[in-house]
Scaffold this motif. Structure first.
Motif, short mmCIF file in Angstrom:
data_model
loop_
_atom_site.label_atom_id
_atom_site.label_comp_id
_atom_site.label_asym_id
_atom_site.label_seq_id
_atom_site.Cartn_x
_atom_site.Cartn_y
_atom_site.Cartn_z
N MET A 1 31.07 48.06 37.93
CA MET A 1 32.10 47.07 38.24
C MET A 1 32.61 47.24 39.67
O MET A 1 32.77 46.31 40.42
N GLU A 2 32.83 48.51 40.06
CA GLU A 2 33.37 48.79 41.38
C GLU A 2 32.41 48.33 42.47
O GLU A 2 32.83 47.74 43.46
N ILE A 3 31.11 48.58 42.27
CA ILE A 3 30.12 48.18 43.26
C ILE A 3 30.11 46.67 43.42
O ILE A 3 30.04 46.14 44.52
N GLU A 4 30.18 45.96 42.30
CA GLU A 4 30.16 44.50 42.34
C GLU A 4 31.31 43.97 43.17
O GLU A 4 31.15 43.03 43.95
N TYR A 5 32.50 44.53 43.02
CA TYR A 5 33.66 44.07 43.77
C TYR A 5 33.54 44.44 45.25
O TYR A 5 33.77 43.62 46.12
N LYS A 6 33.13 45.67 45.52
CA LYS A 6 33.09 46.13 46.91
C LYS A 6 32.09 45.36 47.75
O LYS A 6 32.27 45.19 48.95
N LYS A 7 31.01 44.91 47.15
CA LYS A 7 29.99 44.17 47.88
C LYS A 7 30.56 42.91 48.51
O LYS A 7 30.05 42.42 49.50
N GLN A 8 31.62 42.37 47.93
CA GLN A 8 32.13 41.09 48.38
C GLN A 8 33.16 41.22 49.48
O GLN A 8 33.62 40.23 50.03
N LEU A 29 43.67 36.22 31.33
CA LEU A 29 44.13 37.00 32.49
C LEU A 29 43.95 38.50 32.28
O LEU A 29 43.81 39.24 33.25
N VAL A 30 43.92 38.95 31.03
CA VAL A 30 43.94 40.38 30.74
C VAL A 30 42.85 41.15 31.47
O VAL A 30 43.12 42.08 32.25
N VAL A 31 41.59 40.81 31.23
CA VAL A 31 40.48 41.57 31.83
C VAL A 31 40.43 41.42 33.36
O VAL A 31 40.29 42.43 34.06
N PRO A 32 40.55 40.22 33.91
CA PRO A 32 40.56 40.12 35.38
C PRO A 32 41.67 40.95 36.02
O PRO A 32 41.46 41.59 37.06
N LEU A 33 42.83 40.93 35.39
CA LEU A 33 43.94 41.69 35.96
C LEU A 33 43.68 43.19 35.90
O LEU A 33 43.88 43.91 36.89
N LEU A 34 43.21 43.66 34.78
CA LEU A 34 42.93 45.09 34.64
C LEU A 34 41.80 45.53 35.55
O LEU A 34 41.82 46.64 36.10
N ASP A 35 40.80 44.68 35.74
CA ASP A 35 39.64 45.06 36.54
C ASP A 35 39.85 44.91 38.04
O ASP A 35 39.25 45.63 38.84
N LEU A 36 40.68 43.96 38.43
CA LEU A 36 40.83 43.66 39.86
C LEU A 36 41.99 44.41 40.52
O LEU A 36 42.02 44.53 41.75
N LYS A 37 42.93 44.89 39.75
CA LYS A 37 44.15 45.44 40.34
C LYS A 37 43.90 46.65 41.24
O LYS A 37 44.69 46.92 42.14
N ASN A 38 42.81 47.36 40.99
CA ASN A 38 42.52 48.55 41.79
C ASN A 38 41.81 48.23 43.11
O ASN A 38 41.66 49.11 43.95
N TYR A 39 41.38 46.99 43.27
CA TYR A 39 40.58 46.63 44.43
C TYR A 39 41.22 45.58 45.33
O TYR A 39 40.79 45.40 46.46
N PHE A 40 42.22 44.89 44.79
CA PHE A 40 42.83 43.80 45.55
C PHE A 40 44.36 43.84 45.43
O PHE A 40 44.91 44.33 44.45
N LYS A 41 45.01 43.29 46.44
CA LYS A 41 46.42 42.95 46.35
C LYS A 41 46.46 41.57 45.71
O LYS A 41 46.06 40.57 46.33
N LEU A 42 46.91 41.49 44.48
CA LEU A 42 46.79 40.25 43.72
C LEU A 42 48.00 39.34 43.88
O LEU A 42 49.15 39.77 43.82
N TYR A 43 47.70 38.06 44.05
CA TYR A 43 48.70 37.00 44.07
C TYR A 43 48.35 36.05 42.93
O TYR A 43 47.30 35.39 42.96
N LEU A 44 49.18 36.02 41.93
CA LEU A 44 48.88 35.28 40.71
C LEU A 44 49.46 33.87 40.78
O LEU A 44 50.65 33.69 41.05
N TYR A 45 48.60 32.91 40.50
CA TYR A 45 48.99 31.51 40.66
C TYR A 45 48.67 30.71 39.40
O TYR A 45 47.50 30.50 39.06
N TRP A 46 49.70 30.28 38.72
CA TRP A 46 49.57 29.44 37.54
C TRP A 46 49.55 27.98 37.98
O TRP A 46 50.52 27.48 38.54
N TYR A 47 48.44 27.31 37.73
CA TYR A 47 48.34 25.88 38.04
C TYR A 47 47.44 25.22 37.01
O TYR A 47 46.22 25.35 37.05
N ASN A 48 48.05 24.52 36.06
CA ASN A 48 47.32 23.94 34.94
C ASN A 48 47.94 22.62 34.49
O ASN A 48 48.53 22.53 33.41
N PRO A 49 47.82 21.57 35.30
CA PRO A 49 48.42 20.28 34.95
C PRO A 49 47.70 19.61 33.77
O PRO A 49 48.18 18.59 33.26
#
Length: 233
Positions: A1-8, A29-49
Motif C-alpha cells: 500500500m505504501e509503495i502505491e501511494y509513494k509512487k504518485q 470514508l473509513v478505509v481511505p481515511l485509515l490508509d491515506l492519513k499517514n501519507y497525506f495532509k487530508l482535506y475532507l470535502y463533502w459534496y453530494n447534491p
C-alpha cells in the motif's frame, strides 16, 4: 500500500502533500481515511447534491461527522463556501439543493457523450437506467469530481481524489476516466487509489459495526433508491 501511494508523489519528500478527499458517505470514508492519513495532509470535502430525500441527506451527513469525531485524525474539513473549518458547526452545514443536481446533469450531459434536446427528456431517460454503467452515473461522477478539483485549486491543495473509488457499485474505470478529464481541464492532479484490496470490505464493515456507523442501502439519487427497492425484492 505504501509503495502505491509513494509512487504518485515521488517529487515531494520534505512534508506530507496536501490531498483533497471528496467524501461520498461515512462507510466509504473509513478505509481511505485509515490508509491515506499517514501519507497525506487530508482535506475532507463533502459534496453530494445527488442525495435524496432531505432526511436521507441529513442522516448521511451526520454519520460522516460522527465518524470524524470518533478518532483524532490529522485532517481539515472543507465547507461548501470554499472555507476551511476546524470542526463541525451547524452554520457550516452544506446547503441542500437538489435543483443544482438536476441542472448540472443537463449542463454536463455532453461530457459523457449523451445528448438530448431538453431537460425533461433527459430526466425521463435517466429514470429508466440502472446504477453503475449508465450516462446518468457518469455525469454524477463528473459533477462531483469537477467540484472537488475546483475546491482543491481554490485552496491551493496539491491533489484530489474521491471515496467513490471504494464502492463495488461504482465503476473504477469510469471514475478514473472522468478524474483524468477533470485533471486536464483544471490543471490539477487526480490520484487514483485501489482501495478495494487488502480485505477492504471487511475492514470497513468491521469498523462501522464496532462504532455503530449506519450504512445506507442505495447510492443517493431518487432513481437509485427506486432501483434498490425493485432489485432487492
Amino acid at each position: 500500500m505504501e509503495i502505491e501511494y509513494k509512487k504518485q508523489f515521488e517529487d515531494i519528500t520534505y512534508e506530507k502533500p496536501k490531498l483533497l478527499l471528496h467524501v461520498c458517505c461515512a462507510p466509504d470514508l473509513v478505509v481511505p481515511l485509515l490508509d491515506l492519513k499517514n501519507y497525506f495532509k487530508l482535506y475532507l470535502y463533502w459534496y453530494n447534491p445527488n442525495i435524496q430525500p432531505y432526511d436521507e441527506y441529513v442522516r448521511r451527513y451526520k454519520e460522516y461527522i460522527k465518524l470524524l469525531n470518533l478518532e483524532e485524525w490529522d485532517y481539515k474539513l472543507v465547507d461548501s463556501k470554499w472555507n476551511l473549518v476546524m470542526k463541525f458547526e451547524d452554520k457550516n452545514f452544506n446547503k441542500y439543493n437538489t435543483q443544482e443536481f438536476y441542472d448540472k446533469l443537463y449542463k454536463y450531459r455532453k461530457v459523457v457523450g449523451y445528448d438530448c434536446y431538453d431537460k425533461v427528456t433527459l430526466l425521463k431517460d435517466f429514470s429508466k437506467m440502472r446504477e453503475k454503467n449508465s450516462p446518468r452515473c457518469d455525469i454524477c461522477y463528473y459533477i462531483r469530481l469537477l467540484q472537488a478539483a475546483l475546491m482543491a485549486k481554490k485552496l491551493w491543495i496539491n491533489y484530489f481524489t474521491t471515496t467513490l473509488l471504494i464502492s463495488p457499485k461504482k465503476s473504477v474505470e469510469k471514475l478514473d476516466k472522468y478524474g483524468k478529464i477533470v485533471s486536464t481541464e483544471k490543471s490539477i492532479k487526480y490520484l487514483k487509489f485501489n482501495f478495494r484490496k487488502n480485505n477492504w470490505f471487511k475492514r470497513a464493515a468491521d469498523y462501522t459495526r464496532e462504532k455503530w456507523i449506519w450504512r445506507q442501502n442505495y447510492c443517493g439519487c431518487a432513481w437509485s433508491s427506486t432501483s434498490a427497492m425493485l432489485w432487492n425484492k
